[in-house]
Scaffold this motif. Structure first.
Motif, PDB file in Angstrom:
ATOM      1  N   TYR A 405       0.698  -1.147  -0.197  1.00 12.33           N
ATOM      2  CA  TYR A 405      -0.075  -0.097   0.078  1.00 12.33           C
ATOM      3  C   TYR A 405       0.641   1.306   0.256  1.00 12.33           C
ATOM      4  O   TYR A 405       0.271   2.265   0.081  1.00 12.33           O
ATOM      5  N   CYS A 406       1.946   1.080  -0.015  1.00  9.96           N
ATOM      6  CA  CYS A 406       2.916   2.451  -0.271  1.00  9.96           C
ATOM      7  C   CYS A 406       3.209   2.649  -1.677  1.00  9.96           C
ATOM      8  O   CYS A 406       3.791   1.692  -2.302  1.00  9.96           O
ATOM      9  N   SER A 407       3.188   3.849  -2.046  1.00  7.37           N
ATOM     10  CA  SER A 407       3.710   4.204  -3.414  1.00  7.37           C
ATOM     11  C   SER A 407       4.908   5.006  -3.516  1.00  7.37           C
ATOM     12  O   SER A 407       5.547   5.484  -2.523  1.00  7.37           O
ATOM     13  N   PHE A 408       5.636   5.055  -4.861  1.00 10.59           N
ATOM     14  CA  PHE A 408       6.763   5.967  -4.828  1.00 10.59           C
ATOM     15  C   PHE A 408       6.675   7.432  -4.638  1.00 10.59           C
ATOM     16  O   PHE A 408       7.480   7.966  -4.317  1.00 10.59           O
ATOM     17  N   GLN A 409       5.330   7.597  -5.089  1.00 13.87           N
ATOM     18  CA  GLN A 409       4.861   9.067  -4.875  1.00 13.87           C
ATOM     19  C   GLN A 409       4.758   9.373  -3.418  1.00 13.87           C
ATOM     20  O   GLN A 409       5.448  10.589  -2.845  1.00 13.87           O
ATOM     21  N   ASP A 410       4.449   8.513  -2.628  1.00  5.76           N
ATOM     22  CA  ASP A 410       4.635   8.620  -1.054  1.00  5.76           C
ATOM     23  C   ASP A 410       6.117   8.813  -0.848  1.00  5.76           C
ATOM     24  O   ASP A 410       6.310   9.796   0.239  1.00  5.76           O
ATOM     25  N   MET A 411       6.953   8.255  -1.173  1.00  4.60           N
ATOM     26  CA  MET A 411       8.371   8.456  -0.873  1.00  4.60           C
ATOM     27  C   MET A 411       8.750   9.751  -1.246  1.00  4.60           C
ATOM     28  O   MET A 411       9.462  10.344  -0.344  1.00  4.60           O
ATOM     29  N   TYR A 412       8.364  10.338  -2.557  1.00  6.28           N
ATOM     30  CA  TYR A 412       8.930  11.641  -2.735  1.00  6.28           C
ATOM     31  C   TYR A 412       8.327  12.742  -1.777  1.00  6.28           C
ATOM     32  O   TYR A 412       8.779  13.721  -1.333  1.00  6.28           O
ATOM     33  N   ASN A 413       6.796  12.413  -1.630  1.00  7.28           N
ATOM     34  CA  ASN A 413       6.101  13.369  -1.031  1.00  7.28           C
ATOM     35  C   ASN A 413       6.633  13.368   0.600  1.00  7.28           C
ATOM     36  O   ASN A 413       6.707  14.565   1.160  1.00  7.28           O
ATOM     37  N   PHE A 414       7.097  12.250   1.110  1.00  4.46           N
ATOM     38  CA  PHE A 414       7.710  12.466   2.416  1.00  4.46           C
ATOM     39  C   PHE A 414       8.844  13.162   2.430  1.00  4.46           C
ATOM     40  O   PHE A 414       9.198  14.041   3.601  1.00  4.46           O
ATOM     41  N   GLY A 415       9.907  13.115   1.305  1.00  7.90           N
ATOM     42  CA  GLY A 415      11.134  13.646   1.276  1.00  7.90           C
ATOM     43  C   GLY A 415      10.711  15.195   1.419  1.00  7.90           C
ATOM     44  O   GLY A 415      11.562  15.936   1.968  1.00  7.90           O
ATOM     45  N   GLN A 416       9.840  15.748   0.634  1.00  2.75           N
ATOM     46  CA  GLN A 416       9.493  17.099   0.950  1.00  2.75           C
ATOM     47  C   GLN A 416       8.975  17.716   2.156  1.00  2.75           C
ATOM     48  O   GLN A 416       9.514  18.664   2.611  1.00  2.75           O
ATOM     49  N   ILE A 417       8.141  16.897   2.771  1.00  2.65           N
ATOM     50  CA  ILE A 417       7.668  17.325   4.055  1.00  2.65           C
ATOM     51  C   ILE A 417       8.721  17.160   4.964  1.00  2.65           C
ATOM     52  O   ILE A 417       8.744  17.907   5.994  1.00  2.65           O
ATOM     53  N   LEU A 418       9.681  16.355   5.042  1.00  2.07           N
ATOM     54  CA  LEU A 418      10.880  16.006   5.710  1.00  2.07           C
ATOM     55  C   LEU A 418      11.891  17.146   5.553  1.00  2.07           C
ATOM     56  O   LEU A 418      12.001  17.987   6.806  1.00  2.07           O
ATOM     57  N   LYS A 419      11.944  17.848   4.383  1.00  6.25           N
ATOM     58  CA  LYS A 419      12.823  18.959   4.329  1.00  6.25           C
ATOM     59  C   LYS A 419      12.164  20.094   4.975  1.00  6.25           C
ATOM     60  O   LYS A 419      12.899  21.048   5.640  1.00  6.25           O
ATOM     61  N   LYS A 420      10.754  20.273   4.555  1.00  3.77           N
ATOM     62  CA  LYS A 420      10.029  21.477   5.493  1.00  3.77           C
ATOM     63  C   LYS A 420      10.180  21.175   6.934  1.00  3.77           C
ATOM     64  O   LYS A 420      10.477  22.567   7.782  1.00  3.77           O
ATOM     65  N   GLY A 421      10.299  20.274   7.505  1.00  4.48           N
ATOM     66  CA  GLY A 421      10.393  20.032   9.025  1.00  4.48           C
ATOM     67  C   GLY A 421      11.501  20.299   9.588  1.00  4.48           C
ATOM     68  O   GLY A 421      11.871  21.002  10.504  1.00  4.48           O
ATOM     69  N   ILE A 422      12.898  20.002   8.555  1.00  6.98           N
ATOM     70  CA  ILE A 422      14.144  20.210   9.251  1.00  6.98           C
ATOM     71  C   ILE A 422      14.442  22.002   9.080  1.00  6.98           C
ATOM     72  O   ILE A 422      15.005  22.645   9.945  1.00  6.98           O
ATOM     73  N   LEU A 423      13.900  22.421   8.080  1.00  8.98           N
ATOM     74  CA  LEU A 423      14.210  23.974   7.780  1.00  8.98           C
ATOM     75  C   LEU A 423      13.373  24.751   8.776  1.00  8.98           C
ATOM     76  O   LEU A 423      13.696  25.721   9.227  1.00  8.98           O
TER      77      LEU A 423
END
Length: 425
Positions: A405-423
């Motif tokens: 049930y996980c998609s490759f778009q999930d992985m990309y979107n996670f990366g973008q959310i992770l970056k926002k959280g760190i910044l």
């Protein structure tokens, strides 16, 4: 394949994914009105849409047939557990006769140890891994105490080397050889819950047998996640929960493997009950126990049908797709997640440390990540923004992109959310 950290590339991977449609077969929680990115299938899998249908069938049979449901339901209750054996055998690499489903994981490990932990004379020690999942630690400690030994003497723990995150196979083998004929049982988690490391179960099993010990495996984080060949490896016994990668529902029934070489032993020690009695004679109420000629002999009470129903629903999908296809997608999506983490690390200089082994054969679905320089605030940010992940002290998040049930778009979107959280921090 050369990965790219772009939405278009992630969509391309999803378009190539033969299992992409299965994402629609699961129900996702929502945060802020959007379906979450779900990384905690290593703790509790999502609910299959078919699970309710399977439970409703039981409820309807109970309503319409009452006690007669044991024999006249569409899926009669008295042999409901037998429906799991062949399909689960494909998942864990066992013969159908070697598989049964009953109780819950730690209960089953205790019951199996009644058969396979037989301390006698100088042979009384159990080898396990350091910092095993707490339930295993409690279970093993209580077993040796039950037999009259103290934990510090009877339990031998294999340790990781200083400043290393993984167990070395050679260290496990050396410990087995060191304990030698004092070892009664080797009992280890096949996939380490904290780091996600997959142990070399075949080699360790052979080593345990070479010193005359029995060898069992806790497969809580392995079943439905990695390739298993329990029969071919000669494993004596194993047990696993069904609510992680196998999506059966919270705290649900446990599967067991018992090697066929123990099925016809007349003098075997076993904690016995009605449902392990010869199926053909079970309702004759005979005073003397006659075991089933297979792993079902270890059954004790009649099956918890309502609990097993969603497990059977999920297992139908596993049987339809097959472990090879799940593992193929798992390898690609975990590799893509690893790539995304490294890319975000470079963009924001976050100093992530992935403590899960990088070799494909030494890991499954989970990546455990040290968030150096980041605290629980980042974890909280992820959760508040629809990324459901798992926090382990002191600063590790566990990410398990389950291939169903996980998609490759999930992985990309996670990366973008992770970056926002760190910044943001």
């Amino acid at each position: 394949m050369r990965f790219e950290n772009t939405l278009d590339f992630a969509k391309k991977l999803d378009n190539e994914d033969k299992l992409a449609s299965y994402k629609n077969e699961f129900i996702f929680p929502k945060v802020n009105g959007k379906e979450v990115i779900y990384f905690t299938g290593n703790s509790l899998g999502l609910q299959p849409r078919s699970a309710k249908k399977y439970v409703d069938e039981v409820m309807e049979d109970w309503a319409n047939l009452a006690v007669e449901g044991h024999f006249y339901a569409e899926k009669p209750w008295w042999d409901y557990h037998e429906r799991f054996s062949a399909k689960l055998g494909k998942v864990v690499g066992g013969k159908p006769s070697e598989i049964t489903v009953m109780n819950t994981l730690t209960v089953n490990l205790h019951l199996l140890m009644a058969t396979f932990y037989k301390p006698e004379g100088k042979r009384f020690k159990i080898i396990c891994e350091e910092k095993a999942f707490p339930s295993d630690q409690y279970m093993i400690a209580s077993q040796v105490k039950f037999h009259g030994y103290t934990e510090d003497v009877a339990v031998v723990k294999v340790e990781k080397r200083e400043n290393e995150h993984h167990f070395r196979t050679e260290d496990i083998l050396a410990k087995i050889e060191e304990v030698g004929d004092e070892c009664a049982l080797v009992l280890i988690g096949g996939v380490n819950y904290y780091s996600g490391q997959v142990l070399d179960m075949e080699t360790i099993t052979k080593a345990g047998h070479s010193i005359g010990a029995k060898v069992g495996w806790d497969l809580a984080h392995a079943a439905g996640n990695i390739e298993l060949k329990l029969h071919d490896w000669g494993v004596d016994f194993a047990a696993w929960c069904s609510y992680k990668y196998m999506n059966s529902g919270p705290g649900n029934a446990s599967g067991c493997f018992i090697n066929e070489k123990y099925h016809d032993k007349k003098d075997i020690t076993r904690l016995e009950g009605w449902w392990g009695h010869n199926k053909k004679r079970r309702f004759l109420m005979e005073p003397e126990f006659q075991p089933e000629p297979n792993a079902h002999a270890w059954q004790i009470s009649n099956a918890p049908i309502l609990a097993m129903a969603p497990y059977l629903a999920s297992l139908e999908m596993f049987d339809e797709v097959g472990m090879p296809a799940l593992i193929e997608k798992r390898n690609r999506i975990v590799a893509y997640l690893e790539f995304i983490l490294h890319e975000i690390d470079k963009e924001v200089d976050a100093s992530f440390e992935i403590i899960t082994p990088s070799k494909q054969e030494e890991r499954g679905t989970q990546l455990s990540v040290f968030l150096h320089g980041e605290g629980k605030e980042l974890f909280n940010f992820l959760m508040e923004n629809g990324v459901i992940t798992d926090w382990r002290e002191p600063n590790v998040i566990r990410l398990a992109p389950a291939p169903f049930y996980c998609s490759f778009q999930d992985m990309y979107n996670f990366g973008q959310i992770l970056k926002k959280g760190i910044l943001k921090n």
